[in-house]
Design an enzyme around this catalytic site. Structure first.
Site, short mmCIF file in Angstrom:
data_model
loop_
_atom_site.label_atom_id
_atom_site.label_comp_id
_atom_site.label_asym_id
_atom_site.label_seq_id
_atom_site.Cartn_x
_atom_site.Cartn_y
_atom_site.Cartn_z
CD GLU A 248 -4.57 -3.03 3.86
OE1 GLU A 248 -5.09 -3.66 2.93
OE2 GLU A 248 -5.21 -2.25 4.58
CD GLU B 211 -5.05 2.22 4.00
OE1 GLU B 211 -6.14 1.64 3.86
OE2 GLU B 211 -4.08 2.02 3.26
C1 BG6 Z 1 -6.98 -0.97 2.38
C2 BG6 Z 1 -6.05 -0.52 1.30
O1 BG6 Z 1 -7.14 -2.33 2.24
O2 BG6 Z 1 -8.28 -0.53 2.40
C3 BG6 Z 1 -6.56 0.62 0.45
O3 BG6 Z 1 -4.77 -0.24 1.78
C4 BG6 Z 1 -8.05 0.40 0.22
O4 BG6 Z 1 -5.81 0.69 -0.72
C5 BG6 Z 1 -8.74 0.50 1.56
O5 BG6 Z 1 -8.62 1.25 -0.72
C6 BG6 Z 1 -10.24 0.40 1.49
O6 BG6 Z 1 -10.61 -0.75 0.83
P1 BG6 Z 1 -11.70 -0.73 -0.31
O7 BG6 Z 1 -11.76 -2.13 -0.82
O8 BG6 Z 1 -12.94 -0.29 0.32
O9 BG6 Z 1 -11.18 0.25 -1.32
#
Ligand code: BG6
Length: 485
Positions: free
Chosen positions: A170, A382
């Site tokens: 990201e 993800e």
């Molecule tokens: C993504 C990242 O942006 O989303 C992760 O790659 C992150 O590291 C995940 O934890 C979820 O985001 P958040 O802010 O809910 O932890």
């Protein structure tokens, strides 16, 4: 488009789950690790929810064998994790820390022992602090060679064991939050010129690492993971259609076009030039970007939500509205770029407690868009639901909402596959609960509940949530269980 009933995931599909070093490992001073930008940043008062840090995180550094055994029992096919640069090079460059390499070697071996494909993210936001102190980290082009040297060390040590490499996680998020909204290190606010310059350095680091990998004979998969928030125009008013077009160029294609084509989108570049904030490029950069684009084998997608685009008047909302980091629903503010676009809420979608829209179709949309625009295979690196989970007295965690979320997203992914998208892997975020950068430990994503909250000192015992057994069945049936239901 005709409606195709999805009925199958490809053989060998990589059912996975993902994490990042800073969010799970802990052991922040163990075995010679150097300090990182995040170790420093979280100590600035007011930066994270209840001043949480990743000093201990969920102790994956010491419990990775237990965690991988749980993955194996579930039948997980791939585990995506990141390497902490400062464990390998405590000062960012120079002398290698053998203990750091040894840790990742045994983590990789542990995965392989259980037939879990290791998917390695080279950089997931934790930068050696020494590089920030020495030349400003990503702000200097000097980072490019240091990043490539670090990547090269990983390729040469693990290249025979790791077949999936993700160069940067990201880039669009760590640069936006670092140089525009000041929520991530280095905490700069509205530094737009530097934002684009930093991104150019990151693109060059990514591209040169990809080329280095091939030069070293690497035959595996390599690409970057992009936080893709696909957009829908608010309605068919031409100015809203153009707002979507501008949003896509500035917020999506600006990154994906460089990874996939090795060039910046023209309209966005024209806008940046007119604003005097276009990145400075060196002679030869364009050729490096283009050559690297020809070598990537997938587009990594981190998908959480979609957005809506509407024209934003010149005196309209800014990119700097409050983000919801507390879980108090409705506390996030609308954002946009004055004179270009804004992102109102989508009245057709539900939202999480952190105001992220829940849109399984958006995942199908991402895959379709990547397939027709770039023709690249896709790794969903993800996807997941951040929620408040409750451990009952009997140790059970009934997270039916997470099962529902994942099930609908997987069905959408199956439709995309049926429609011709080549999807290699799907990684949920996350396997165990972990630290959410700005939201502490209360925003949970895992199949495994970790017994800890914001305060340190908890036992960190692992408990299986209901979603654990559910995903196990999905994997065991290669997705048929969710498509038949
Ligand atoms: C993504 C990242 O942006 O989303 C992760 O790659 C992150 O590291 C995940 O934890 C979820 O985001 P958040 O802010 O809910 O932890």
């Amino acid at each position: 488009m005709i409606q195709i009933k999805a009925n199958q995931f490809p053989e060998g599909f990589l059912w996975g789950s993902a994490s990042a070093a800073y969010q799970v490992e802990g052991g922040y001073l163990d075995d010679g690790k150097g300090l990182t930008n995040w170790d420093t940043f979280v100590r600035i008062p007011g930066k994270t929810f209840k001043a949480t840090t990743g000093d201990v995180a969920v102790d994956h550094y010491h419990r990775y064998r237990e965690d991988i055994a749980l993955m194996a029992e579930m039948g997980l096919k791939t585990y995506r994790f990141s390497v902490a640069w400062a464990r390998i090079y405590p000062s960012g460059s120079g002398e290698v820390n053998e203990k750091g390499l040894a840790f990742y070697e045994s983590l990789i071996d542990e995965c392989l022992k259980h037939h879990i494909e290791p998917m390695v993210t080279i950089y997931h936001w934790d930068l050696p602090q020494a590089l920030v102190d020495s030349y400003g980290g990503w702000e200097s082009p000097r980072i490019i060679d240091d990043y490539v040297a670090y990547a090269q060390t990983l390729f040469s040590r693990f290249g025979n064991k790791v077949k999936y490499w993700i160069t940067l996680n990201e880039q669009n998020i760590f640069t936006s939050l670092g140089w525009l909204t000041a929520q991530h290190p280095p905490g700069h606010f509205d530094d737009r010129k530097m934002f684009y310059q930093v991104n150019h350095h990151a693109f060059m680091a990514h591209a040169k690492a990809v080329l280095k990998y091939r030069e070293m004979g690497g035959k595996g998969h390599i690409g970057a993971s992009f936080a893709y928030t696909p957009s829908y125009a608010l309605d068919c008013r031409p100015e809203n259609a153009m707002a979507k077009c501008n949003y896509d160029d500035l917020k999506n294609y600006w990154w994906m076009d460089v990874y996939a084509y090795g060039r910046y989108p023209k309209a966005a570049m024209a806008y940046l030039k007119e604003q005097g904030i276009a990145p400075r490029m060196q002679p030869g950069d364009e050729s490096v970007l283009r050559r690297a684009a020809a070598e990537i084998t997938f587009m990594g997608v981190n998908y959480y939500q979609s957005c809506v685009c509407e024209y934003n008047p010149p005196d309209g909302v800014t990119p700097y509205g409050t983000m919801n980091t507390t879980g108090v629903k409705g506390s996030a503010q609308e954002v946009g770029i004055p004179g270009i676009y804004k992102n109102p809420a989508n009245p057709y979608l539900m939202t999480t407690d952190w105001d992220w829209s829940i849109d399984p179709v958006g995942l199908q949309f991402c895959c379709r868009e990547i397939t027709s625009r770039y023709g690249l295979p896709i790794v969903i690196s993800e996807n997941g639901l951040g929620a408040f989970d409750k451990k009952e007295e009997d140790g059970c965690i009934h997270d039916a909402y997470r099962i529902e979320y994942l099930k609908e997203h997987l069905k959408a992914l199956a439709r995309a596959i049926q429609e011709g998208c080549e999807v290699l892997a799907y990684c949920t975020w996350s396997f165990t609960d972990l630290l959410s950068w700005l939201n502490g430990y209360q925003k949970r994503y895992g199949f495994i509940y970790v017994d800890r909250e914001e305060e340190e000192g908890a036992p960190m015992t692992r408990y299986k949530k209901d979603s654990y057994a559910w995903y196990k069945e999905v994997i065991g049936s290669n997705g048929r269980s969710l498509l038949e239901g």
